[in-house]
Design an enzyme around this catalytic site. Structure first.
Site, PDB file in Angstrom:
ATOM      1  N   GLN A   1      61.479  19.228  22.543  1.00  0.00           N
ATOM      2  CA  GLN A   1      61.700  17.787  22.631  1.00  0.00           C
ATOM      3  C   GLN A   1      63.181  17.498  22.849  1.00  0.00           C
ATOM      4  O   GLN A   1      63.542  16.631  23.652  1.00  0.00           O
ATOM      5  CB  GLN A   1      61.195  17.095  21.367  1.00  0.00           C
ATOM      6  CG  GLN A   1      59.678  17.189  21.237  1.00  0.00           C
ATOM      7  CD  GLN A   1      59.142  16.625  19.939  1.00  0.00           C
ATOM      8  OE1 GLN A   1      59.902  16.238  19.053  1.00  0.00           O
ATOM      9  NE2 GLN A   1      57.825  16.589  19.813  1.00  0.00           N
TER      10      GLN A   1
ATOM     11  N   ASP B   1      52.968  24.851  16.499  1.00  0.00           N
ATOM     12  CA  ASP B   1      51.921  23.880  16.169  1.00  0.00           C
ATOM     13  C   ASP B   1      50.651  24.541  15.638  1.00  0.00           C
ATOM     14  O   ASP B   1      49.752  23.857  15.127  1.00  0.00           O
ATOM     15  CB  ASP B   1      51.575  23.030  17.398  1.00  0.00           C
ATOM     16  CG  ASP B   1      52.723  22.098  17.788  1.00  0.00           C
ATOM     17  OD1 ASP B   1      53.554  21.796  16.911  1.00  0.00           O
ATOM     18  OD2 ASP B   1      52.781  21.686  18.951  1.00  0.00           O
TER      19      ASP B   1
ATOM     20  N   SER C   1      63.955  23.441  20.054  1.00  0.00           N
ATOM     21  CA  SER C   1      63.061  22.285  20.176  1.00  0.00           C
ATOM     22  C   SER C   1      62.920  21.868  21.629  1.00  0.00           C
ATOM     23  O   SER C   1      63.907  21.513  22.282  1.00  0.00           O
ATOM     24  CB  SER C   1      63.609  21.117  19.350  1.00  0.00           C
ATOM     25  OG  SER C   1      63.054  19.900  19.807  1.00  0.00           O
TER      26      SER C   1
ATOM     27  N   ARG D   1      54.516  20.262   6.862  1.00  0.00           N
ATOM     28  CA  ARG D   1      53.316  21.095   6.992  1.00  0.00           C
ATOM     29  C   ARG D   1      53.341  22.322   6.081  1.00  0.00           C
ATOM     30  O   ARG D   1      52.287  22.907   5.832  1.00  0.00           O
ATOM     31  CB  ARG D   1      53.109  21.502   8.461  1.00  0.00           C
ATOM     32  CG  ARG D   1      52.632  20.336   9.307  1.00  0.00           C
ATOM     33  CD  ARG D   1      52.360  20.708  10.750  1.00  0.00           C
ATOM     34  NE  ARG D   1      51.810  19.551  11.461  1.00  0.00           N
ATOM     35  CZ  ARG D   1      51.816  19.398  12.769  1.00  0.00           C
ATOM     36  NH1 ARG D   1      52.359  20.336  13.545  1.00  0.00           N
ATOM     37  NH2 ARG D   1      51.289  18.329  13.323  1.00  0.00           N
TER      38      ARG D   1
ATOM     39  N   LYS E   1      57.647  17.992  10.768  1.00  0.00           N
ATOM     40  CA  LYS E   1      56.579  17.589  11.684  1.00  0.00           C
ATOM     41  C   LYS E   1      55.953  16.282  11.174  1.00  0.00           C
ATOM     42  O   LYS E   1      56.540  15.602  10.341  1.00  0.00           O
ATOM     43  CB  LYS E   1      55.546  18.719  11.816  1.00  0.00           C
ATOM     44  CG  LYS E   1      56.119  19.969  12.478  1.00  0.00           C
ATOM     45  CD  LYS E   1      56.490  19.710  13.923  1.00  0.00           C
ATOM     46  CE  LYS E   1      57.093  20.934  14.575  1.00  0.00           C
ATOM     47  NZ  LYS E   1      57.664  20.640  15.901  1.00  0.00           N
TER      48      LYS E   1
ATOM     49  N   ARG F   1      61.307  11.003  10.548  1.00  0.00           N
ATOM     50  CA  ARG F   1      61.627  12.272  11.211  1.00  0.00           C
ATOM     51  C   ARG F   1      63.005  12.222  11.886  1.00  0.00           C
ATOM     52  O   ARG F   1      63.442  11.176  12.341  1.00  0.00           O
ATOM     53  CB  ARG F   1      60.516  12.617  12.220  1.00  0.00           C
ATOM     54  CG  ARG F   1      59.198  12.871  11.498  1.00  0.00           C
ATOM     55  CD  ARG F   1      58.075  13.154  12.444  1.00  0.00           C
ATOM     56  NE  ARG F   1      58.274  14.369  13.207  1.00  0.00           N
ATOM     57  CZ  ARG F   1      57.474  14.758  14.200  1.00  0.00           C
ATOM     58  NH1 ARG F   1      56.442  13.997  14.547  1.00  0.00           N
ATOM     59  NH2 ARG F   1      57.700  15.873  14.844  1.00  0.00           N
TER      60      ARG F   1
ATOM     61  N   ARG G   1      46.922  17.875  12.674  1.00  0.00           N
ATOM     62  CA  ARG G   1      46.708  19.329  12.670  1.00  0.00           C
ATOM     63  C   ARG G   1      46.364  19.851  11.273  1.00  0.00           C
ATOM     64  O   ARG G   1      45.682  20.846  11.132  1.00  0.00           O
ATOM     65  CB  ARG G   1      47.918  20.057  13.248  1.00  0.00           C
ATOM     66  CG  ARG G   1      48.185  19.670  14.705  1.00  0.00           C
ATOM     67  CD  ARG G   1      48.997  20.714  15.434  1.00  0.00           C
ATOM     68  NE  ARG G   1      49.701  20.159  16.572  1.00  0.00           N
ATOM     69  CZ  ARG G   1      49.141  19.818  17.731  1.00  0.00           C
ATOM     70  NH1 ARG G   1      47.856  19.989  17.927  1.00  0.00           N
ATOM     71  NH2 ARG G   1      49.873  19.313  18.707  1.00  0.00           N
TER      72      ARG G   1
ATOM     73  N   ARG H   1      54.252  14.455  29.606  1.00  0.00           N
ATOM     74  CA  ARG H   1      55.198  14.655  30.719  1.00  0.00           C
ATOM     75  C   ARG H   1      54.648  14.121  32.032  1.00  0.00           C
ATOM     76  O   ARG H   1      55.407  13.678  32.896  1.00  0.00           O
ATOM     77  CB  ARG H   1      55.566  16.141  30.811  1.00  0.00           C
ATOM     78  CG  ARG H   1      56.527  16.543  29.649  1.00  0.00           C
ATOM     79  CD  ARG H   1      56.418  18.000  29.322  1.00  0.00           C
ATOM     80  NE  ARG H   1      57.407  18.446  28.347  1.00  0.00           N
ATOM     81  CZ  ARG H   1      57.264  18.359  27.007  1.00  0.00           C
ATOM     82  NH1 ARG H   1      56.172  17.794  26.486  1.00  0.00           N
ATOM     83  NH2 ARG H   1      58.201  18.823  26.199  1.00  0.00           N
TER      84      ARG H   1
HETATM   85  C1  S3P Z   1      56.500  19.317  21.701  1.00  0.00           C
HETATM   86  C2  S3P Z   1      57.451  20.133  21.144  1.00  0.00           C
HETATM   87  C3  S3P Z   1      57.337  20.672  19.777  1.00  0.00           C
HETATM   88  C4  S3P Z   1      55.916  20.578  19.252  1.00  0.00           C
HETATM   89  C5  S3P Z   1      55.318  19.228  19.492  1.00  0.00           C
HETATM   90  C6  S3P Z   1      55.268  18.930  20.984  1.00  0.00           C
HETATM   91  C7  S3P Z   1      56.708  18.816  23.077  1.00  0.00           C
HETATM   92  O1  S3P Z   1      58.174  19.929  18.912  1.00  0.00           O
HETATM   93  O2  S3P Z   1      55.889  20.884  17.881  1.00  0.00           O
HETATM   94  O3  S3P Z   1      53.991  19.178  18.989  1.00  0.00           O
HETATM   95  O4  S3P Z   1      55.756  18.286  23.682  1.00  0.00           O
HETATM   96  O5  S3P Z   1      57.824  18.956  23.592  1.00  0.00           O
HETATM   97  P1  S3P Z   1      59.738  20.290  18.718  1.00  0.00           P
HETATM   98  O6  S3P Z   1      60.447  20.037  19.977  1.00  0.00           O
HETATM   99  O7  S3P Z   1      60.180  19.392  17.610  1.00  0.00           O
HETATM  100  O8  S3P Z   1      59.754  21.742  18.326  1.00  0.00           O
END
Ligand code: S3P
Length: 429
Positions: A168, A314, A166, A345, A341, A123, A387, A28
């Site tokens: 993300q 994570d 999520s 996992r 992931k 993914r 991981r 970010r």
């Molecule tokens: C992350 C959000 C998570 C996490 C990933 C990093 C991020 O993923 O598992 O390692 O930096 O926004 P998801 O948004 O798919 O849950």
């Protein structure tokens, strides 16, 4: 590095470590630093394969990103200052790069293509393309996976109820929302890490948060700033669990980011009876930070479900290792996200820990682990997932006989110095 080999030894983990910078916050810092006007300098920056993919993406859009030891300097060209990328953007192994960048690229006035490595191309991207298209984004591709072709277009704000917890997804929509006409809101089924929201505010962009809903408004230009990135709690977790399960261990992990939406691992391990304390808690650049002290002790089983899953998403692989040494049956459920992931996992941890003699089985959305307190050395595989590799290294510290972890070099995705640091802390007796 191909294989990592751990011989059988009695080990204690002692001393002090400062793990590398937080991966989510490092991504970010580059993204918002690139969209800001002027210089952003961040200390504690994680230079790993994932964050370099984000840096290279913005470099290819005309942003100067200079990375040094534990720091980054970004010369942002402003919200509307990105240039058409000279080539296909390669997010490599990084889901955060792919999802967040798709949000940014959807709002630009140029065409772009984004792709990734074999793992990332499998993914799901529909979780971001579906909401972005309803904001007016023009995204095409075969199926709902990378590569995606994005033709910049005018976006309109929307009020989106996300079906998936999520960060993300939320972040991709909020970043697009910085450019959309009108307000953009995202409501999540459960709150997820809010680093994007916190950093936007730190840069001076108003973000409204209420319960599980977060909103931004467009057109707010912002200036570069100074950031201090804390150590990654997800990286710290490997050393914490290593200390918890190896008799005689006591470690201090310094300067760890303690965002309340990331500390599920500490709550879960605490419920398992772990002796972990937080010292020197402080606020830094809109995030909570502290030092953690973890000591070996007996662990008991736990049920992990509901919101603690997203707060520890994570760390569930390494928690499954802790569960092998906890008395009773640990049940993890509601964690189907683990299947999408860097690798599946759930399948990876059950398959690989079984090779080490763990009593572990998979369910559709989680794992059930019977803590036997014993593992035996064997050859196991990281499956290309950083991981998984580090979790297996922690498991191997308590296995009888030699353990070999295949394809262990993938730790460079999030923690390039993991193995040297691991060896430093191990005090063989
Ligand atoms: C992350 C959000 C998570 C996490 C990933 C990093 C991020 O993923 O598992 O390692 O930096 O926004 P998801 O948004 O798919 O849950």
């Amino acid at each position: 590095m191909a294989d990592f080999i751990l011989k059988e030894k009695t080990r204690t983990f002692t001393g002090e470590i400062t793990p590398p910078g937080d991966k989510s916050i490092s991504h970010r810092a580059i993204i918002l630093g690139s969209l800001a006007r002027g210089k952003t300098r961040a200390s504690g920056f994680l230079a790993s394969r994932d964050t370099l993919a984000t840096a290279n993406a913005f470099r290819s859009m005309g942003v100067e990103v200079e990375i040094g030891a534990g720091r980054v300097e970004i010369a942002g060209n402003g919200l509307f200052g990105l240039e058409a990328p000279r080539k296909t953007i390669d997010a490599e192994n990084s889901g955060t790069t792919a999802r967040l960048l798709t949000g940014v690229l959807s709002a630009q006035s140029f065409r772009s293509t984004i792709t990734g490595d074999d793992s990332l191309r499998r993914r799901p991207m529909s979780r971001v393309t579906v909401p972005l298209r309803s904001m007016g984004a023009r995204i095409s591709g075969e199926g709902e996976v990378l590569p995606l072709h994005i033709t910049g277009s005018g976006l309109r704000g929307m009020d989106y109820r996300s079906p998936v917890a999520s960060a993300q997804v939320k972040s991709a929509i909020l970043l697009a929302g910085l450019y959309a006409a009108g307000r953009t809101s995202v409501t999540e089924p459960e709150r997820t890490r809010d680093h994007t929201e916190r950093m936007l505010r730190y840069f001076g962009v108003p973000v409204e948060m209420s319960g599980t809903r977060v909103s931004v408004s467009p057109g707010v230009e912002f200036s570069g700033t100074e950031l201090e990135i804390p150590s990654d709690i997800s990286s710290a977790a490997f050393f914490i669990v290593a200390a918890l399960v190896n008799p005689g261990s006591e470690i201090m992990v310094k300067n760890v980011g303690l965002n309340p939406l990331r500390t599920g691992v500490l709550d879960i391990l605490g419920e398992m009876g772990a002796d972990i304390s937080v010292e020197n808690r402080r606020e830094c650049c809109g995030e909570s930070v502290g030092d953690l002290v973890a000591r070996h002790g007996a662990l008991r089983s736990v049920r992990i479900e509901g919101e603690s899953v997203s707060r520890a998403i994570d760390e569930l692989p390494v928690i499954s290792v802790a569960a092998c040494f906890a008395e009773g049956e640990t049940v993890i459920s509601g964690a189907g996200e683990l299947r999408v992931k860097e690798t599946d996992r759930i399948s990876a941890m059950t398959g690989e820990l079984s090779k080490l003699g763990a009593e572990i089985r998979e369910t559709s959305d989680g794992m059930i682990i019977n803590g036997t307190g014993e593992l035996r050395g064997a050859r196991c595989e990281s499956r290309g997932d950083h991981r998984v590799a580090m979790s297996l290294a922690v498991a191997a510290t308590r296995a009888r006989g030699e353990t070999v972890i295949g394809d262990a070099g993938c730790v460079s995705i999030s923690f390039p110095e993991f193995f040297p640091l691991f060896e430093t802390l191990v005090d063989p007796k």
